[in-house]
Design a protein around this motif. Structure first.
Motif, PDB file in Angstrom:
ATOM      1  N   HIS A  15       0.807  -1.219   0.000  1.00  0.00           N
ATOM      2  CA  HIS A  15       0.000   0.000   0.000  1.00  0.00           C
ATOM      3  C   HIS A  15       0.845   1.277   0.000  1.00  0.00           C
ATOM      4  O   HIS A  15       0.284   2.378  -0.021  1.00  0.00           O
ATOM      5  N   ARG A  18       2.702   3.693  -4.100  1.00  0.00           N
ATOM      6  CA  ARG A  18       2.386   5.018  -4.672  1.00  0.00           C
ATOM      7  C   ARG A  18       3.033   6.142  -3.867  1.00  0.00           C
ATOM      8  O   ARG A  18       3.266   7.218  -4.395  1.00  0.00           O
ATOM      9  N   ARG A  25       5.767   2.161 -10.127  1.00  0.00           N
ATOM     10  CA  ARG A  25       4.450   1.515 -10.212  1.00  0.00           C
ATOM     11  C   ARG A  25       3.846   1.718 -11.592  1.00  0.00           C
ATOM     12  O   ARG A  25       3.362   0.768 -12.217  1.00  0.00           O
ATOM     13  N   ILE A  29       2.931  -1.209 -14.361  1.00  0.00           N
ATOM     14  CA  ILE A  29       1.593  -1.382 -14.932  1.00  0.00           C
ATOM     15  C   ILE A  29       1.667  -1.333 -16.452  1.00  0.00           C
ATOM     16  O   ILE A  29       1.035  -2.146 -17.145  1.00  0.00           O
ATOM     17  N   ALA A  34      -2.413  -3.778 -16.288  1.00  0.00           N
ATOM     18  CA  ALA A  34      -3.130  -3.422 -15.062  1.00  0.00           C
ATOM     19  C   ALA A  34      -3.633  -4.659 -14.321  1.00  0.00           C
ATOM     20  O   ALA A  34      -3.583  -4.722 -13.093  1.00  0.00           O
ATOM     21  N   GLY A  35      -4.102  -5.656 -15.062  1.00  0.00           N
ATOM     22  CA  GLY A  35      -4.619  -6.866 -14.424  1.00  0.00           C
ATOM     23  C   GLY A  35      -3.556  -7.622 -13.642  1.00  0.00           C
ATOM     24  O   GLY A  35      -3.798  -8.060 -12.519  1.00  0.00           O
ATOM     25  N   TRP A  37      -0.775  -6.364 -12.440  1.00  0.00           N
ATOM     26  CA  TRP A  37      -0.379  -5.541 -11.289  1.00  0.00           C
ATOM     27  C   TRP A  37      -1.404  -5.677 -10.157  1.00  0.00           C
ATOM     28  O   TRP A  37      -1.035  -5.892  -9.004  1.00  0.00           O
ATOM     29  N   LYS A  38      -2.678  -5.574 -10.506  1.00  0.00           N
ATOM     30  CA  LYS A  38      -3.727  -5.680  -9.488  1.00  0.00           C
ATOM     31  C   LYS A  38      -3.731  -7.066  -8.847  1.00  0.00           C
ATOM     32  O   LYS A  38      -3.966  -7.205  -7.648  1.00  0.00           O
ATOM     33  N   GLY A  39      -3.481  -8.100  -9.648  1.00  0.00           N
ATOM     34  CA  GLY A  39      -3.420  -9.453  -9.110  1.00  0.00           C
ATOM     35  C   GLY A  39      -2.304  -9.613  -8.100  1.00  0.00           C
ATOM     36  O   GLY A  39      -2.510 -10.154  -7.003  1.00  0.00           O
ATOM     37  N   TYR A  41      -0.737  -7.203  -6.464  1.00  0.00           N
ATOM     38  CA  TYR A  41      -1.047  -6.304  -5.347  1.00  0.00           C
ATOM     39  C   TYR A  41      -2.049  -6.966  -4.399  1.00  0.00           C
ATOM     40  O   TYR A  41      -1.890  -6.928  -3.174  1.00  0.00           O
ATOM     41  N   THR A  42      -3.063  -7.605  -4.973  1.00  0.00           N
ATOM     42  CA  THR A  42      -4.090  -8.259  -4.172  1.00  0.00           C
ATOM     43  C   THR A  42      -3.519  -9.435  -3.394  1.00  0.00           C
ATOM     44  O   THR A  42      -3.791  -9.592  -2.201  1.00  0.00           O
ATOM     45  N   SER A  45      -1.277  -8.202  -0.605  1.00  0.00           N
ATOM     46  CA  SER A  45      -2.096  -7.572   0.434  1.00  0.00           C
ATOM     47  C   SER A  45      -2.829  -8.611   1.274  1.00  0.00           C
ATOM     48  O   SER A  45      -2.878  -8.505   2.504  1.00  0.00           O
TER      49      SER A  45
END
Length: 193
Positions: A15, A18, A25, A29, A34-35, A37-39, A41-42, A45
């Motif tokens: 988190h 950024r 970051r 991406i 983006a997908g 990166w989000k995966g 990150y998730t 997390s």
């Protein structure tokens, strides 16, 4: 305590990208999508959050007491949590005056939540958990405001209706937590009922 610290590093580290490495970051991406990166990150997390919960639970079984909690601090914490819940809900209610004025009410909610819990608790694990989140929230709020200024972000004006919805819904969620959910989830009743 090791699991708690590792969880905090993973969760708050993910988190904080950024805050400390926004250009990196953006490049990741662009390079991976983006997908992806989000995966990532998730996953990081969720693992971090799980380790925080597990590590904090373990630390509570053998607490290292740092100071004696004061009764007034617990009462103040309950009041601050009302503010925290209203701020949290304001992050999601469209066109409310709180978000229009403060711009990042969720991060402010984390600040107030962490500070309230530092007031009410007194162990090393509490200091690590809530102190880390407080420092993160201060840095993240500053970073988000700087990004807003750099991008010329304009927040839509709030309406009385949106603001009232945020305040009423936040108060209802606070009451649910204060009177029932906190004790059910964490084994501690903040109101002593």
């Amino acid at each position: 305590m090791t699991l708690l610290v590792l969880g905090l590093i993973l969760f708050l580290g993910a988190h904080s990208v950024r805050i400390f490495a926004d250009d990196w970051r953006t490049a990741q991406i662009a390079r991976r999508g983006a997908g992806a990166w989000k995966g990532l990150y998730t996953v990081v997390s969720i693992v971090g959050f799980g380790l925080i919960v597990w590590g904090y639970g373990q630390a509570r079984t053998q607490p290292v007491v740092l100071w004696t909690p004061q009764l007034w601090a617990r009462h103040l914490a309950v009041l601050l949590m009302l503010v925290s819940f209203i701020l949290l809900v304001a992050a999601y209610v469209p066109r409310n005056g709180i978000k229009s004025r403060l711009h990042h009410p969720m991060v402010l909610s984390v600040k107030v939540w962490a500070f309230a819990h530092l007031l009410a608790n007194h162990t090393l694990a509490d200091l690590l958990l809530f102190g880390s989140f407080l420092v993160w929230a201060v840095l993240d709020f500053r970073s988000a405001r700087q990004r807003d200024r750099a991008a010329g972000t304009v927040y839509p004006p709030g309406t009385l209706r949106g603001t009232l919805i945020a305040v009423v819904a936040g108060t209802l969620v606070w009451a649910l937590f204060a009177f029932w959910a906190h004790a059910w989830l964490f084994g501690v009743s903040p109101l002593g009922v």
